[in-house]
Design a protein around this motif. Structure first.
Motif, mmCIF file in Angstrom:
data_model
loop_
_atom_site.group_PDB
_atom_site.id
_atom_site.type_symbol
_atom_site.label_atom_id
_atom_site.label_comp_id
_atom_site.label_asym_id
_atom_site.label_seq_id
_atom_site.Cartn_x
_atom_site.Cartn_y
_atom_site.Cartn_z
ATOM 1 N N GLN A 1 7.451 15.330 7.281
ATOM 2 C CA GLN A 1 7.926 14.278 6.380
ATOM 3 C C GLN A 1 8.440 13.007 6.937
ATOM 4 O OE1 GLN A 1 9.584 17.208 3.242
ATOM 5 N NE2 GLN A 1 11.007 15.631 2.990
ATOM 6 N N TYR A 2 8.901 13.132 8.210
ATOM 7 C CA TYR A 2 9.525 11.972 8.673
ATOM 8 C C TYR A 2 8.464 11.120 9.591
ATOM 9 C CZ TYR A 2 13.720 13.028 6.928
ATOM 10 O OH TYR A 2 14.791 13.438 6.023
ATOM 11 N N GLN B 1 -4.950 14.795 3.452
ATOM 12 C CA GLN B 1 -4.512 15.657 2.593
ATOM 13 C C GLN B 1 -4.665 15.400 0.899
ATOM 14 O OE1 GLN B 1 -0.304 16.558 3.611
ATOM 15 N NE2 GLN B 1 -1.132 18.442 4.654
ATOM 16 N N GLY C 1 2.792 8.347 9.411
ATOM 17 C CA GLY C 1 1.711 8.579 8.885
ATOM 18 C C GLY C 1 1.473 9.519 7.687
ATOM 19 N N TYR C 2 2.631 10.048 7.457
ATOM 20 C CA TYR C 2 2.784 10.932 6.078
ATOM 21 C C TYR C 2 3.337 10.068 5.087
ATOM 22 C CZ TYR C 2 4.992 14.335 2.711
ATOM 23 O OH TYR C 2 5.287 15.064 1.597
ATOM 24 N N LEU C 3 4.169 9.161 5.390
ATOM 25 C CA LEU C 3 4.972 8.287 4.436
ATOM 26 C C LEU C 3 4.078 7.225 4.050
ATOM 27 C CD1 LEU C 3 8.458 7.940 6.052
ATOM 28 C CD2 LEU C 3 7.724 9.407 4.176
ATOM 29 N N GLU C 4 3.308 6.615 4.956
ATOM 30 C CA GLU C 4 2.492 5.520 4.476
ATOM 31 C C GLU C 4 0.978 5.860 4.621
ATOM 32 O OE1 GLU C 4 3.531 2.406 7.331
ATOM 33 O OE2 GLU C 4 5.400 2.326 6.269
ATOM 34 N N PRO C 5 0.253 5.451 3.899
ATOM 35 C CA PRO C 5 -1.176 5.713 3.882
ATOM 36 C C PRO C 5 -1.957 5.016 5.118
ATOM 37 C CG PRO C 5 -0.893 4.174 2.033
ATOM 38 C CD PRO C 5 0.388 4.460 2.623
ATOM 39 N N ASN D 1 4.362 -3.747 6.149
ATOM 40 C CA ASN D 1 4.026 -2.263 6.879
ATOM 41 C C ASN D 1 2.873 -2.126 7.518
ATOM 42 O OD1 ASN D 1 6.539 -1.824 5.758
ATOM 43 N ND2 ASN D 1 5.669 -0.598 3.810
ATOM 44 N N PHE E 1 0.971 -1.197 0.023
ATOM 45 C CA PHE E 1 0.214 -0.060 0.104
ATOM 46 C C PHE E 1 0.931 1.171 -0.016
ATOM 47 C CE2 PHE E 1 -3.485 -2.748 2.198
ATOM 48 C CZ PHE E 1 -4.122 -2.606 1.119
ATOM 49 N N GLN E 2 0.472 2.168 -0.909
ATOM 50 C CA GLN E 2 1.486 3.235 -1.075
ATOM 51 C C GLN E 2 0.429 4.484 -1.456
ATOM 52 O OE1 GLN E 2 4.102 1.732 -3.959
ATOM 53 N NE2 GLN E 2 5.772 2.332 -2.838
ATOM 54 N N HIS E 3 1.246 5.621 -1.310
ATOM 55 C CA HIS E 3 0.303 6.843 -1.736
ATOM 56 C C HIS E 3 0.421 6.987 -3.201
ATOM 57 C CE1 HIS E 3 -1.095 8.738 1.897
ATOM 58 N NE2 HIS E 3 0.165 8.671 2.446
ATOM 59 N N THR F 1 3.417 19.028 1.189
ATOM 60 C CA THR F 1 4.602 19.937 1.466
ATOM 61 C C THR F 1 5.876 19.287 1.367
ATOM 62 O OG1 THR F 1 2.882 21.251 2.445
ATOM 63 C CG2 THR F 1 4.805 22.251 2.699
ATOM 64 N N GLY G 1 -2.934 15.085 -4.628
ATOM 65 C CA GLY G 1 -3.197 15.309 -3.416
ATOM 66 C C GLY G 1 -2.553 16.648 -2.978
ATOM 67 N N THR G 2 -2.399 16.829 -1.467
ATOM 68 C CA THR G 2 -1.541 18.185 -1.411
ATOM 69 C C THR G 2 -0.538 17.645 -0.597
ATOM 70 O OG1 THR G 2 -3.689 19.518 -1.101
ATOM 71 C CG2 THR G 2 -1.778 20.156 -0.076
ATOM 72 N N SER H 1 10.895 12.527 -1.783
ATOM 73 C CA SER H 1 9.913 13.224 -0.779
ATOM 74 C C SER H 1 10.357 12.533 0.603
ATOM 75 C CB SER H 1 8.537 12.565 -1.184
ATOM 76 O OG SER H 1 8.750 11.134 -0.949
ATOM 77 N N GLY H 2 11.939 12.707 0.931
ATOM 78 C CA GLY H 2 12.020 12.601 2.377
ATOM 79 C C GLY H 2 12.139 10.879 2.805
ATOM 80 N N ILE I 1 -4.475 2.897 6.485
ATOM 81 C CA ILE I 1 -5.307 1.898 6.406
ATOM 82 C C ILE I 1 -5.600 1.286 7.514
ATOM 83 C CG2 ILE I 1 -6.117 -0.158 4.826
ATOM 84 C CD1 ILE I 1 -4.128 1.253 2.833
#
Lengths: 426, 498
Positions: free
Chosen positions: B424-425, B455, B428-432, B173, A64-66, A73, A70-71, A100-101, B434
């Motif tokens: 960015q770290y 977002q 929750g931002y890196l992985e959706p 994950n 599962f990935q993004h 930063t 979307g938005t 993306s870090g 679910i």
């Protein structure tokens, strides 16, 4: 506190199992890549492995990935001229938006959609010859000079010292010692008990005499026990080895190549490639197979491998000379009831005018009844010549024993080869 | 009082490694680094590639994907497209660190300082590692896992095990507990209790499913109740405990993958800190050796050359740019904290009143122990460093054709950049996000998951494929719904039984 350990001598093949699993899982794709690469590479350099490229897609491990959109930063380093509020068009293909870090989370060749890896020669040939076999292989008489396999079969009490089996011998000795001294052991412990009993009682004359007698008896028994030897000759056990014959089917392959003047360098090259392929195939699959080489122009000679592939000759063409020689060889050296015989012939189809008919009769009457399979490869890009037509007639009457194919370019060789030797199973 | 250098040659020997290790260990102790004992193993390049392939572990169960990684690494290495990492270090007690035979003496010393004292002390000190991993048990657990999976392969066939592992890896994950402390890994107990657990589990699942019929006459209120009552974020855990059709051994395999995922979970969240900490200490320790005269100028030149290339950050427009280099960010932040402690500027005193001027060793130690990447950056990234790295934020809205520079390294942008980078770290931002939302226990047993959109970021196309793996494990139809923050379902994926 640190320990320093030298692990360099440990096994290096830790990944071998995983590698094999990978190759097995992508067998189909790899085989396709092998066939592709065969068209490109010269068969002489089959001595090396090959880089195999398959689509990265099919080896992907989905998670599962993004997705895009979307938005977001994102923070970047190395600002040169931007100030807050600057806008600029999105770079095409989302370039620069990677990373993306996530650090080196995607370390597998960014932007590559092909997966390339190396397989060695053995694996390459495995894939190449997969599903091929010599047709009509019949188990004939076991090879007279049968090879033997030596393996251990139980133990024997009589053999040479280097085969001595220590554990077994000592086990027998132990058993014997128990058996021989068992009775006196029981007696001994009974006597000791008695003695011990006496010693705890008050001392008088009768008991001291009794004690003396008991002690004497004990020493006697102990001496007896000591006389039982630790190891005796009939304790010794030796490993027993037996030789069992390995059954093997005897087969012989006769390669016939036309080296006459009409065979241009290019055609000869193609013929050689075909035979090298055949040779590799046989060597690989049939350890007990003999291979003979015959080359001919107007006269046929039996040559060795080196000469067959690498020396040059010119002259006219009489195909029947080679067939006759082959027939003689088979008759004299490879009796039908003992050998599976295979003949492969490569030629440009050119032949002396009346000779093709002779070939026909030779094959029909002499050779084909004696052999398992005859494969003919005609290397020509032009029209067929008389030999082809004669052979076509033959094929109608010998469907399983006789097979012919045409090769035009080097790319045809491998498919034709497969055609000729593809196993009947599939 | 300068000492004589330990060695002046590029060649290493075991005696030299021992001497360097002794000196580094002494200096590390002076700096109060608390480490597990070290087990330093010298290996060659191929063994390093083996270690790479099995995600750095000294032994691992067999799976084709490790073979793929091995082929990939060896191909790239042989073509000179990439060098191998100089070191691999394993969070275990004793801490296993690998030295490569090909390295020079300087590299060996650097790796010892970096891995065996830097990473090692981080593993031992950081709260995430302390909470989520059990360093003394991991190697035993790996042995257990390898044997167990081997045994399953013998009993049920390689293909059957592979298909379960494939599916588990796809969800790896999502096989971690994020907030609840898991029970400690105890390998001896593990194998002892294993049969008990298998039996218990099976019984438990049977009751869950067999009770369905009895409850048919329940009230409507009950019917609307979800199972699980609260959404479950640990997908593998939920499946292990509740999937109706799995065999006991399959549940155990899921459990193994889950445990491995949990073990690696802290590493994902502390990459910047962990590497930064290790770089800071290799730099500090080797520098101290140089000050004491234990290494000579040539050694130091070679060291600095390697060090600077490790912590090099290409600017965003460079062809070599591939995200922010965690070594650079981590190292610079550690150095920056030390600077703030020792030589605070006026700005630092305003931004970091509590650490400006404090003793640097205890401040750094505190930071190492109590933060993860996200909170570490949020807490300690200074304006000074943002200026130095020339950081800027880009706002990317898919609804708009243009990128917008939302903040740069100036007075009004510092806070924004800092929290943008920290986010960015955030995993929750890196992985959706679910979670398991509901199981239709009264109907077709289908499993519904919800993707809580953050977002407006959609799922990648791979989702369909992952659902198939989920279905393999669950055995019945799977639904996945993407839900906005307002609770609307805007997209759904399905995978039904074939």
């Amino acid at each position: 506190m640190s320990f320093i350990i030298d692990r360099r001598l440990n096994s290096k093949k830790k990944s071998a199992v995983n590698r094999q699993r990978f190759l097995k899982r992508y067998r189909r794709q790899i085989k396709k890549a092998v066939e592709e690469s065969l068209k490109k590479r010269s068969i002489q350099d089959l001595q090396q492995g090959e880089d195999i490229t398959i689509a990265r897609d099919c080896t992907a491990e989905p998670i599962f990935q993004h997705g895009k959109g979307g938005t977001q930063t994102r923070v970047y380093p190395g600002n040169k001229e931007f100030i807050t509020g600057d806008e600029f068009p999105r770079p095409p293909g989302g370039a620069g938006s990677g990373g993306s870090g996530s650090g080196d989370a995607s370390n597998e060749g960014i932007g590559e959609d092909e997966f390339t890896f190396h397989i060695n020669q053995e694996e390459f040939l495995d894939f190449m010859f997969e599903g091929l076999e010599l047709p009509n292989l019949v188990k004939k008489q076991l090879k007279s000079t049968a090879s033997f396999e030596v393996h251990q079969a139980g133990f024997t009490s009589n053999s040479s010292p280097e085969k001595l089996h220590l554990t077994r011998s000592l086990r027998v000795a132990y058993a014997r010692r128990i058996a021989l001294s068992g009775a006196s052991n029981n007696e001994l412990s009974a006597l000791r008990k008695e003695l011990w009993q006496l010693e705890s009682e008050p001392v008088d004359e009768i008991s001291s005499a009794k004690r003396k007698a008991l002690k004497a008896q004990i020493t006697l028994l102990q001496a007896n026990k000591k006389r039982v030897p630790f190891l005796d000759t009939y304790d010794l056990r030796y490993r027993n080895y037996v030789r069992t014959p390995i059954p093997s089917t005897k087969a012989v392959i006769i390669c016939i190549m036309d080296v006459s003047g009409s065979m241009t360098q290019n055609v000869k090259e193609l013929a050689k490639r075909f035979f090298i392929l055949l040779y590799l195939f046989i060597q690989r699959n049939y350890q007990h197979t003999e291979v003979l080489f015959i080359r001919h122009h107007t006269r046929a000679t039996e040559v060795d491998e080196q000469e067959f592939f690498y020396s040059r000759e010119t002259g006219g063409t009489i195909v029947s000379s080679a067939l006759e020689l082959a027939a003689d060889i088979i008759e004299q050296r490879f009796p039908q009831d003992q050998y599976n015989v295979y003949v492969a012939q490569a030629s440009d189809g050119d032949n002396w005018d009346n000779d093709s008919e002779t070939c026909h009769t030779l094959l029909k009457d002499k050779i084909l009844p004696m052999i398992q399979y005859f494969a003919y490869v005609e290397i020509t890009s032009g029209a067929h010549q008389n030999l082809w037509y004669e052979y076509e007639k033959l094929q109608r009457s010998f469907k399983t024993e006789f097979c012919m194919q045409q090769v035009r370019t080097s790319a045809d060789i491998y498919p034709v080869f497969r055609e000729l030797f593809s196993s009947n199973i599939d | 009082m300068k000492k004589t250098p330990i060695s002046t040659d590029a060649e290493w020997t075991f005696e030299l490694i021992e001497q360097y290790d002794r000196e580094i260990s002494r200096i590390a102790a002076q700096f109060n680094l608390d480490t597990y004992p070290n087990q330093i193993e010298v290996i060659n390049a191929e063994q390093m590639m083996d270690a790479y392939a099995s995600v750095g572990m000294p032994l691992h169960y067999n799976h084709w994907s490790f073979g793929k990684r091995f082929l990939d690494t060896s191909q790239n290495y042989q073509r000179g497209r990439m060098g191998l990492a100089y070191e691999i270090v394993i969070n275990s007690d004793p801490c296993i660190g690998y030295l490569m035979e090909e390295n020079t003496m300087m590299m060996q010393a650097l790796v010892i300082a970096h891995a065996c004292y830097g990473h090692n002390s981080f593993f031992k000190g950081n709260y995430l590692f302390r909470t989520w991993t059990d360093a003394s048990a991991i190697v035993d657990y790996l042995v257990f896992a390898k044997h167990y999976i081997n045994k399953c392969e013998e009993r049920y066939g390689v293909d059957a095990v592979e298909s379960i592992l494939d599916s588990c890896h796809a969800l790896m994950n999502f096989g971690v507990n994020r907030y609840i402390r898991p029970p400690a890994l105890t390998p001896e107990q593990e194998s002892k209790n294993i049969e008990e657990r298998e039996e218990y589990l099976q019984r438990h699942i049977n009751t869950l499913w067999s009770s369905i019929e009895k409850k048919q006459s329940n009230t409507a209120e009950d019917a609307t109740q979800n199972f699980p009552l609260e959404p479950e974020e640990n997908l593998l855990y939920f499946i292990e405990k509740n999937a109706p059709l799995l065999e006991p051994w399959q549940r155990e395999v899921i459990r193994i993958v889950r445990k491995m995922a949990q073990y690696f979970y802290p590493q994902k969240q502390t990459q910047v800190m962990n590497e930064g900490w290790a770089c800071f200490w290799h730099y500090t320790l080797i520098d101290q050796m140089y000050k004491e005269g234990l290494v000579n100028d040539g050694f130091m030149m070679e060291f600095l050359q390697t060090h600077t290339s490790v912590i090099y950050q290409p600017p965003f427009d460079s062809p070599y740019y591939s995200g922010i280099n965690p070594y650079t960010l981590g190292f610079n932040m550690m150095m920056d904290i030390k600077r703030i402690c020792e030589h605070p500027t006026e700005e630092d005193k305003i931004w970091f009143p509590e650490i400006a001027g404090s003793p640097w060793q205890s401040t750094l130690d505190y930071a190492m122990r109590n933060y993860k990447d996200e909170s570490f950056i949020q807490q300690y990234l200074s304006p000074h460093l943002m200026r130095e790295l020339k950081l800027f934020s880009i706002l990317d809205q898919s609804s708009k054709p243009n990128f917008k520079v939302s903040a740069i390294h100036n007075e009004s942008g510092y806070r924004e950049i800092r929290s943008d980078l920290a986010n960015q770290y955030d995993l929750g931002y890196l992985e959706p996000n679910i979670q398991i939302y509901n199981v239709d226990i009264k109907g077709d047993r289908s499993l519904t998951l919800r993707h809580y959109i953050h977002q407006e970021r959609p799922l990648a196309d791979s989702a369909d494929h992952v659902l198939k793996h989920l279905r393999t494990l669950w055995g019945f139809t799977i639904h996945l719904e993407s839900v906005t923050s307002r609770g609307e379902v805007i997209k759904s994926y399905h995978s039904s039984t074939p």
